[in-house]
Design a protein around this motif. Structure first.
Motif, PDB file in Angstrom:
ATOM      1  N   ILE A   1       1.920   6.649  -7.018  1.00 34.72           N
ATOM      2  CA  ILE A   1       0.882   7.566  -7.496  1.00 34.72           C
ATOM      3  C   ILE A   1       1.262   9.009  -7.198  1.00 34.72           C
ATOM      4  CG2 ILE A   1      -1.512   8.270  -7.162  1.00 34.72           C
ATOM      5  CD1 ILE A   1      -2.101   5.251  -6.754  1.00 34.72           C
ATOM      6  N   ALA A   2       1.850   9.251  -6.042  1.00 36.27           N
ATOM      7  CA  ALA A   2       2.267  10.615  -5.686  1.00 36.27           C
ATOM      8  C   ALA A   2       3.338  11.121  -6.652  1.00 36.27           C
ATOM      9  CB  ALA A   2       2.782  10.651  -4.259  1.00 36.27           C
TER      10      ALA A   2
ATOM     11  N   GLN B   1       0.828  -1.200   0.000  1.00 34.98           N
ATOM     12  CA  GLN B   1       0.000   0.000   0.000  1.00 34.98           C
ATOM     13  C   GLN B   1       0.868   1.258   0.000  1.00 34.98           C
ATOM     14  OE1 GLN B   1      -3.103  -0.917  -1.082  1.00 34.98           O
ATOM     15  NE2 GLN B   1      -3.744   0.796   0.170  1.00 34.98           N
ATOM     16  N   ARG B   2       1.918   1.252   0.792  1.00 36.24           N
ATOM     17  CA  ARG B   2       2.793   2.423   0.889  1.00 36.24           C
ATOM     18  C   ARG B   2       3.490   2.693  -0.451  1.00 36.24           C
ATOM     19  NH1 ARG B   2       7.901   3.357   4.974  1.00 36.24           N
ATOM     20  NH2 ARG B   2       8.293   5.473   4.285  1.00 36.24           N
TER      21      ARG B   2
ATOM     22  N   LEU C   1      -6.652   4.990  -3.100  1.00 38.50           N
ATOM     23  CA  LEU C   1      -5.280   5.456  -2.972  1.00 38.50           C
ATOM     24  C   LEU C   1      -5.177   6.955  -3.204  1.00 38.50           C
ATOM     25  CD1 LEU C   1      -3.361   2.622  -4.842  1.00 38.50           C
ATOM     26  CD2 LEU C   1      -3.570   2.968  -2.392  1.00 38.50           C
ATOM     27  N   LEU C   2      -6.138   7.545  -3.891  1.00 34.95           N
ATOM     28  CA  LEU C   2      -6.061   8.971  -4.203  1.00 34.95           C
ATOM     29  C   LEU C   2      -6.688   9.800  -3.121  1.00 34.95           C
ATOM     30  CD1 LEU C   2      -6.903   8.898  -7.991  1.00 34.95           C
ATOM     31  CD2 LEU C   2      -4.670   9.097  -6.932  1.00 34.95           C
TER      32      LEU C   2
ATOM     33  N   LEU D   1      -6.970   2.255  -8.724  1.00 37.29           N
ATOM     34  CA  LEU D   1      -6.486   3.348  -7.884  1.00 37.29           C
ATOM     35  C   LEU D   1      -7.461   3.750  -6.776  1.00 37.29           C
ATOM     36  CD1 LEU D   1      -5.008   5.666 -10.643  1.00 37.29           C
ATOM     37  CD2 LEU D   1      -3.819   4.038  -9.217  1.00 37.29           C
TER      38      LEU D   1
ATOM     39  N   LYS E   1       2.420   1.796  -3.405  1.00 43.59           N
ATOM     40  CA  LYS E   1       1.414   2.253  -4.348  1.00 43.59           C
ATOM     41  C   LYS E   1       1.151   3.739  -4.179  1.00 43.59           C
ATOM     42  CE  LYS E   1      -1.139  -2.053  -4.972  1.00 43.59           C
ATOM     43  NZ  LYS E   1      -2.398  -2.756  -4.744  1.00 43.59           N
ATOM     44  N   LYS E   2       1.016   4.185  -2.930  1.00 45.09           N
ATOM     45  CA  LYS E   2       0.777   5.603  -2.671  1.00 45.09           C
ATOM     46  C   LYS E   2       1.938   6.456  -3.160  1.00 45.09           C
ATOM     47  CE  LYS E   2      -2.335   5.134   1.213  1.00 45.09           C
ATOM     48  NZ  LYS E   2      -2.567   5.377   2.626  1.00 45.09           N
ATOM     49  N   ASN E   3       3.167   6.012  -2.916  1.00 40.79           N
ATOM     50  CA  ASN E   3       4.339   6.759  -3.369  1.00 40.79           C
ATOM     51  C   ASN E   3       4.418   6.800  -4.892  1.00 40.79           C
ATOM     52  OD1 ASN E   3       5.198   7.379  -0.784  1.00 40.79           O
ATOM     53  ND2 ASN E   3       6.530   5.594  -0.649  1.00 40.79           N
TER      54      ASN E   3
END
Length: 114
Positions: A23-24, A16-17, A113-114, A110, A19-21
């Motif tokens: 996308i960021a 999860q972490r 996550l957004l 996504l 994925k967030k990075n």
């Protein structure tokens, strides 16, 4: 920012972490500051802001508005270097005019996550 196909294929296995990075990094691309040839950040900022907004909204309306704005700016300037930069911007915008961001970033992948 370039996205590697390998990263897209491995996206599902990311934590999860991670994925967030990932996308960021796509949402807020890093742009460089001024260089010896002028202010490259401003030159690419027009393109990057439109692409990020279009991806975020999942609509190409922002890109279409930027095409019109850039064409207007070309007509209002007399500096050949600026005209060349705007012409390059127009090339990039017309390349992405019909691009479907939903194909690259499916909404169900996504979600959350957004």
């Amino acid at each position: 920012m370039k996205i590697k196909i390998k990263e897209l294929l491995e996206f599902g296995a990311f934590s999860q972490r991670k994925k967030k990075n990932f996308i960021a990094r796509w949402r807020f691309p890093q742009t460089g500051g001024p260089n010896e040839k002028g202010n490259a950040r401003h030159y690419w900022g027009r393109i990057l802001s439109a692409l990020v907004a279009a991806r975020k909204e999942n609509s190409n309306q922002k890109i279409l508005r930027k095409i019109v704005d850039t064409q207007r700016d070309i007509n209002n300037t007399t500096t050949s270097r600026t005209i060349q930069q705007y012409a390059q911007n127009l090339k990039v915008f017309t390349t992405f005019r019909d691009f479907m961001f939903s194909d690259l970033f499916p909404k169900d992948c996504l979600e959350g996550l957004l």
